[in-house]
Motif scaffolding. Structure first.
Motif, mmCIF file in Angstrom:
data_model
loop_
_atom_site.group_PDB
_atom_site.id
_atom_site.type_symbol
_atom_site.label_atom_id
_atom_site.label_comp_id
_atom_site.label_asym_id
_atom_site.label_seq_id
_atom_site.Cartn_x
_atom_site.Cartn_y
_atom_site.Cartn_z
ATOM 1 N N ILE A 73 -4.410 8.501 1.457
ATOM 2 C CA ILE A 73 -3.294 9.027 2.250
ATOM 3 C C ILE A 73 -3.765 10.189 3.113
ATOM 4 O O ILE A 73 -4.790 10.819 2.828
ATOM 5 N N GLU B 3 4.442 15.944 -8.707
ATOM 6 C CA GLU B 3 3.262 16.790 -8.923
ATOM 7 C C GLU B 3 3.634 18.269 -8.844
ATOM 8 O O GLU B 3 3.226 19.076 -9.687
ATOM 9 N N PHE C 150 -2.817 16.396 -5.304
ATOM 10 C CA PHE C 150 -2.202 15.116 -4.964
ATOM 11 C C PHE C 150 -3.094 14.312 -4.019
ATOM 12 O O PHE C 150 -3.267 13.102 -4.183
ATOM 13 N N LEU D 130 6.042 8.312 -1.322
ATOM 14 C CA LEU D 130 4.982 9.310 -1.231
ATOM 15 C C LEU D 130 5.537 10.718 -1.448
ATOM 16 O O LEU D 130 4.956 11.532 -2.178
ATOM 17 N N ASP E 78 2.390 1.659 -3.477
ATOM 18 C CA ASP E 78 1.415 2.025 -4.501
ATOM 19 C C ASP E 78 0.611 3.271 -4.139
ATOM 20 O O ASP E 78 -0.388 3.584 -4.794
ATOM 21 N N LEU E 79 1.001 3.974 -3.079
ATOM 22 C CA LEU E 79 0.353 5.219 -2.627
ATOM 23 C C LEU E 79 -1.096 4.997 -2.210
ATOM 24 O O LEU E 79 -1.940 5.886 -2.332
ATOM 25 N N ARG E 80 -1.408 3.783 -1.728
ATOM 26 C CA ARG E 80 -2.756 3.518 -1.231
ATOM 27 C C ARG E 80 -2.848 3.740 0.281
ATOM 28 O O ARG E 80 -3.909 3.555 0.873
ATOM 29 N N SER E 81 -1.732 4.119 0.884
ATOM 30 C CA SER E 81 -1.722 4.351 2.318
ATOM 31 C C SER E 81 -0.526 5.233 2.639
ATOM 32 O O SER E 81 0.363 5.433 1.821
ATOM 33 N N ASP F 203 0.827 -1.210 0.000
ATOM 34 C CA ASP F 203 0.000 0.000 0.000
ATOM 35 C C ASP F 203 0.859 1.256 0.000
ATOM 36 O O ASP F 203 0.548 2.244 -0.688
ATOM 37 N N ALA G 148 -6.069 12.863 -5.829
ATOM 38 C CA ALA G 148 -5.705 11.719 -6.666
ATOM 39 C C ALA G 148 -5.354 10.484 -5.833
ATOM 40 O O ALA G 148 -5.377 9.367 -6.342
ATOM 41 N N ASN G 149 -5.022 10.713 -4.553
ATOM 42 C CA ASN G 149 -4.652 9.617 -3.646
ATOM 43 C C ASN G 149 -5.455 9.757 -2.358
ATOM 44 O O ASN G 149 -4.911 10.130 -1.314
#
Length: 258
Positions: A50, A214, A43, A207, A17-20, A14, A46-47
Motif C-alpha cells: 500500500i 492499529e 501499518f 484500509l 485483503d490490503l494488498r493494494s 487486493d 506490515a502492508n
C-alpha cells in the motif's frame, strides 16, 4: 472484456485483503507527530504494497470535508453535519518547563506556583486559551504573557529554549522530542480529547478501518500503561459512555487543534 473484468475483480480482492490501495491521512501536529506516525509506520511495514500519505495540518476538518483524505485526526470536535467525529482518547494537560527551571523539582504544578511566571499561551480565539485563562482568573493569579502560539508543538519549542512556561497537551512531550523539557501534572485538570474524523458522505474503506485498529491498539497500550516510553505525567483515558443524565468526568475538556 472478460480479461478486463478479471483485472477489476483481482483489484477488488487486493483492496479487500490490503494488498493494494492508498491511505491518505491528515492530522493535527500533536497526534500526527506521535501516535499517528508510529501507527502509520508499523501499518505500512506490515502492508508493504500500500501507499501512504500523511499531512500535518491546521485545517483538518476542511481537508476531510473536501474528501481530500480518507481520515483526519484532531483535538477539535467539528460541529459540521457532513463530518463524523469519533473520540479516540482523553489526555490531561501538563505544565512544561526546562529541566533547570526552579519548578522542575515539583511533581505537580498548581496555578499559585505560576504567579508572575513568564507564560506561553495559545491564541486568544482558541478554546484552550479560554479554559486556561479561566483557571487563573478564578484564583486571581496573574501571569506574564511572553508569546501566543497555535499549537503545543510551537509552545514546547519555545519552552525548551527557556522562553517561559506553558500548559499543553502531553503527547509530544512523552516521546522526548525536546530533551531539555520536562512535564509536570497540572491541577485543576484540563483534559484534551483526541478525535478521528471521517466524511459522512464517503464509505470508510477497509484500509482505513485496518489502520484505525492499529492506532486504537497503541492507544489502549498507553491507557493500560504498557508503553515503556510513557512519562509519569501522561494520563490517557479511553472514551466512556455517558450516564443517563449525560454526566461525564469532572475534568474540563479542551477542544483545540493541539
Amino acid at each position: 472484456l472478460f480479461a478486463s473484468l478479471s483485472d477489476v475483480e483481482r483489484f477488488a480482492r487486493d483492496l479487500r485483503d490490503l494488498r493494494s490501495g492508498e491511505l491518505r491521512i491528515v492530522s493535527a501536529a500533536s497526534i500526527g507527530h506521535t501516535l499517528v506516525a508510529d501507527a502509520l509506520v508499523a501499518f505500512a511495514e506490515a502492508n508493504p504494497a500500500i501507499s501512504v500519505t500523511l499531512d500535518v495540518s491546521s485545517v483538518v476538518g476542511s481537508d476531510v470535508l473536501g474528501q481530500n483524505v480518507d481520515i483526519g485526526f484532531s483535538v477539535s470536535h467539528f460541529h459540521q453535519p457532513d463530518l463524523l467525529t469519533q473520540p479516540l482518547f482523553h489526555a490531561d494537560a501538563v505544565c512544561v518547563m526546562r529541566r533547570d527551571h526552579p519548578l522542575a523539582s515539583r511533581a505537580m504544578i498548581v496555578p499559585r506556583d505560576l504567579e508572575g511566571a513568564e507564560f506561553i499561551s495559545f491564541t486568544r480565539n482558541s478554546r484552550m486559551r479560554h479554559l486556561t485563562d479561566a483557571v487563573f482568573e478564578q484564583q486571581r493569579i496573574s501571569r506574564k504573557m511572553r508569546a501566543e502560539v497555535f499549537s503545543s508543538v510551537e509552545a514546547n519549542a519555545l519552552v525548551s529554549r527557556g522562553f517561559g512556561i506553558a500548559i499543553v497537551e502531553p503527547m509530544t512531550v512523552h516521546q522526548g522530542f525536546w530533551p531539555d523539557l520536562v512535564a509536570r501534572r497540572f491541577e485543576p485538570t484540563i483534559a484534551f480529547t483526541f478525535n478521528a474524523i471521517v466524511s459522512r458522505n464517503r464509505p470508510v474503506s477497509p484500509l482505513t478501518k485496518a489502520f484505525l485498529a492499529e492506532l486504537r491498539g497503541r492507544i489502549a497500550a498507553l491507557a493500560d500503561g504498557d508503553d515503556p516510553r510513557a512519562a509519569e505525567s501522561l494520563t490517557v483515558r479511553l472514551p466512556q459512555r455517558r450516564t443517563r443524565d449525560g454526566a461525564g468526568s469532572g475534568a474540563v475538556v479542551a477542544d483545540e487543534e493541539g
